[in-house]
Design a protein around this motif. Structure first.
Motif, mmCIF file in Angstrom:
data_model
loop_
_atom_site.group_PDB
_atom_site.id
_atom_site.type_symbol
_atom_site.label_atom_id
_atom_site.label_comp_id
_atom_site.label_asym_id
_atom_site.label_seq_id
_atom_site.Cartn_x
_atom_site.Cartn_y
_atom_site.Cartn_z
ATOM 1 N N MET A 59 0.842 -1.164 0.000
ATOM 2 C CA MET A 59 0.000 0.000 0.000
ATOM 3 C C MET A 59 0.893 1.235 0.000
ATOM 4 O O MET A 59 1.875 1.295 0.732
ATOM 5 C CB MET A 59 -0.921 -0.002 1.213
ATOM 6 C CG MET A 59 -1.855 1.181 1.224
ATOM 7 S SD MET A 59 -3.000 1.217 2.610
ATOM 8 C CE MET A 59 -3.815 -0.325 2.456
ATOM 9 N N ILE A 60 0.560 2.195 -0.832
ATOM 10 C CA ILE A 60 1.280 3.460 -0.900
ATOM 11 C C ILE A 60 0.331 4.539 -0.393
ATOM 12 O O ILE A 60 -0.807 4.628 -0.855
ATOM 13 C CB ILE A 60 1.694 3.778 -2.344
ATOM 14 C CG1 ILE A 60 2.572 2.659 -2.897
ATOM 15 C CG2 ILE A 60 2.397 5.132 -2.405
ATOM 16 C CD1 ILE A 60 2.782 2.748 -4.382
ATOM 17 N N LYS A 61 0.778 5.320 0.567
ATOM 18 C CA LYS A 61 -0.070 6.384 1.101
ATOM 19 C C LYS A 61 0.379 7.725 0.571
ATOM 20 O O LYS A 61 1.552 8.050 0.586
ATOM 21 C CB LYS A 61 -0.027 6.385 2.619
ATOM 22 C CG LYS A 61 -0.690 5.193 3.239
ATOM 23 C CD LYS A 61 -1.044 5.490 4.678
ATOM 24 C CE LYS A 61 -1.917 4.408 5.219
ATOM 25 N NZ LYS A 61 -3.309 4.757 5.183
ATOM 26 N N ILE A 62 -0.575 8.497 0.076
ATOM 27 C CA ILE A 62 -0.345 9.874 -0.362
ATOM 28 C C ILE A 62 -1.334 10.730 0.406
ATOM 29 O O ILE A 62 -2.528 10.744 0.102
ATOM 30 C CB ILE A 62 -0.543 10.023 -1.877
ATOM 31 C CG1 ILE A 62 0.417 9.106 -2.634
ATOM 32 C CG2 ILE A 62 -0.374 11.474 -2.294
ATOM 33 C CD1 ILE A 62 0.216 9.097 -4.132
ATOM 34 N N GLY A 63 -0.841 11.404 1.432
ATOM 35 C CA GLY A 63 -1.743 12.167 2.298
ATOM 36 C C GLY A 63 -2.667 11.210 3.024
ATOM 37 O O GLY A 63 -2.223 10.281 3.680
ATOM 38 N N VAL A 64 -3.964 11.400 2.868
ATOM 39 C CA VAL A 64 -4.947 10.515 3.496
ATOM 40 C C VAL A 64 -5.458 9.455 2.523
ATOM 41 O O VAL A 64 -6.240 8.596 2.882
ATOM 42 C CB VAL A 64 -6.141 11.316 4.060
ATOM 43 C CG1 VAL A 64 -5.687 12.215 5.193
ATOM 44 C CG2 VAL A 64 -6.820 12.111 2.974
ATOM 45 N N ILE A 77 -1.717 -2.084 -4.001
ATOM 46 C CA ILE A 77 -1.095 -2.960 -4.987
ATOM 47 C C ILE A 77 -1.494 -4.386 -4.618
ATOM 48 O O ILE A 77 -1.223 -4.846 -3.515
ATOM 49 C CB ILE A 77 0.432 -2.804 -5.004
ATOM 50 C CG1 ILE A 77 0.792 -1.372 -5.371
ATOM 51 C CG2 ILE A 77 1.059 -3.800 -5.968
ATOM 52 C CD1 ILE A 77 2.261 -1.066 -5.312
ATOM 53 N N GLN A 78 -2.174 -5.064 -5.541
ATOM 54 C CA GLN A 78 -2.661 -6.420 -5.292
ATOM 55 C C GLN A 78 -2.247 -7.312 -6.453
ATOM 56 O O GLN A 78 -2.501 -6.982 -7.611
ATOM 57 C CB GLN A 78 -4.182 -6.394 -5.158
ATOM 58 C CG GLN A 78 -4.808 -7.714 -4.837
ATOM 59 C CD GLN A 78 -6.309 -7.577 -4.626
ATOM 60 O OE1 GLN A 78 -6.901 -6.537 -4.882
ATOM 61 N NE2 GLN A 78 -6.907 -8.623 -4.146
ATOM 62 N N ASP A 79 -1.589 -8.408 -6.151
ATOM 63 C CA ASP A 79 -1.085 -9.336 -7.171
ATOM 64 C C ASP A 79 -0.206 -8.623 -8.197
ATOM 65 O O ASP A 79 -0.267 -8.897 -9.392
ATOM 66 C CB ASP A 79 -2.235 -10.049 -7.883
ATOM 67 C CG ASP A 79 -3.022 -10.950 -6.945
ATOM 68 O OD1 ASP A 79 -2.404 -11.513 -6.022
ATOM 69 O OD2 ASP A 79 -4.236 -11.090 -7.139
ATOM 70 N N GLY A 80 0.604 -7.673 -7.730
ATOM 71 C CA GLY A 80 1.533 -6.971 -8.600
ATOM 72 C C GLY A 80 0.914 -5.873 -9.453
ATOM 73 O O GLY A 80 1.593 -5.237 -10.244
ATOM 74 N N LYS A 81 -0.370 -5.628 -9.313
ATOM 75 C CA LYS A 81 -1.057 -4.589 -10.099
ATOM 76 C C LYS A 81 -1.627 -3.531 -9.160
ATOM 77 O O LYS A 81 -2.091 -3.837 -8.063
ATOM 78 C CB LYS A 81 -2.206 -5.200 -10.912
ATOM 79 C CG LYS A 81 -1.796 -6.303 -11.840
ATOM 80 C CD LYS A 81 -1.043 -5.773 -13.013
ATOM 81 C CE LYS A 81 -0.671 -6.909 -13.953
ATOM 82 N NZ LYS A 81 0.288 -6.527 -14.933
ATOM 83 N N MET A 82 -1.592 -2.281 -9.613
ATOM 84 C CA MET A 82 -2.157 -1.200 -8.827
ATOM 85 C C MET A 82 -3.669 -1.161 -9.022
ATOM 86 O O MET A 82 -4.155 -1.115 -10.144
ATOM 87 C CB MET A 82 -1.541 0.132 -9.239
ATOM 88 C CG MET A 82 -0.139 0.300 -8.720
ATOM 89 S SD MET A 82 0.595 1.849 -9.200
ATOM 90 C CE MET A 82 1.431 1.338 -10.683
ATOM 91 N N VAL A 83 -4.406 -1.224 -7.903
ATOM 92 C CA VAL A 83 -5.866 -1.233 -7.959
ATOM 93 C C VAL A 83 -6.398 0.178 -8.200
ATOM 94 O O VAL A 83 -7.288 0.379 -9.010
ATOM 95 C CB VAL A 83 -6.452 -1.831 -6.661
ATOM 96 C CG1 VAL A 83 -7.960 -1.753 -6.654
ATOM 97 C CG2 VAL A 83 -5.984 -3.269 -6.488
ATOM 98 N N ASN A 84 -5.844 1.168 -7.522
ATOM 99 C CA ASN A 84 -6.307 2.551 -7.650
ATOM 100 C C ASN A 84 -5.093 3.413 -7.954
ATOM 101 O O ASN A 84 -4.442 3.911 -7.060
ATOM 102 C CB ASN A 84 -7.001 3.015 -6.367
ATOM 103 C CG ASN A 84 -7.455 4.454 -6.447
ATOM 104 O OD1 ASN A 84 -7.526 5.024 -7.518
ATOM 105 N ND2 ASN A 84 -7.767 5.045 -5.307
ATOM 106 N N ASP A 85 -4.806 3.598 -9.243
ATOM 107 C CA ASP A 85 -3.609 4.348 -9.612
ATOM 108 C C ASP A 85 -3.918 5.736 -10.163
ATOM 109 O O ASP A 85 -3.062 6.385 -10.737
ATOM 110 C CB ASP A 85 -2.768 3.557 -10.603
ATOM 111 C CG ASP A 85 -3.490 3.305 -11.918
ATOM 112 O OD1 ASP A 85 -4.652 3.710 -12.037
ATOM 113 O OD2 ASP A 85 -2.876 2.721 -12.817
ATOM 114 N N SER A 86 -5.132 6.206 -9.951
ATOM 115 C CA SER A 86 -5.515 7.507 -10.502
ATOM 116 C C SER A 86 -4.766 8.672 -9.858
ATOM 117 O O SER A 86 -4.718 9.763 -10.425
ATOM 118 C CB SER A 86 -7.030 7.717 -10.352
ATOM 119 O OG SER A 86 -7.393 7.717 -8.988
ATOM 120 N N LEU A 87 -4.169 8.445 -8.698
ATOM 121 C CA LEU A 87 -3.423 9.508 -8.013
ATOM 122 C C LEU A 87 -2.000 9.651 -8.525
ATOM 123 O O LEU A 87 -1.326 10.624 -8.210
ATOM 124 C CB LEU A 87 -3.375 9.229 -6.502
ATOM 125 C CG LEU A 87 -4.720 9.161 -5.773
ATOM 126 C CD1 LEU A 87 -4.507 8.719 -4.340
ATOM 127 C CD2 LEU A 87 -5.403 10.514 -5.810
#
Length: 54
Positions: free
Chosen positions: A1-6, A11-21
């Motif tokens: 998990m990568i945190k940007i602010g709040v 990252i699940q199974d080597g793929k980013m689930v929410n990469d819009s940020l």
């Protein structure tokens, strides 16, 4: 998990689930890191051929 602010990027199974940020450059950096990591672990090899002369 990568945190940007709040907000978090999962990252699940080597793929980013929410990469819009992330910017496209940061997404490409993750791809490069994955390639370098697989080479260092011996899972893959890198071959470079600049010029072939017959």
């Amino acid at each position: 998990m990568i945190k940007i602010g709040v907000k978090s990027i999962i990252i699940q199974d080597g793929k980013m689930v929410n990469d819009s940020l992330l910017s496209s450059g940061t997404k490409a950096d993750f791809d490069i890191a994955s390639i370098v990591s697989s080479i260092k672990l011996g899972a893959n090899s890198l071959y470079y051929c600049d010029d072939i002369q017959i």
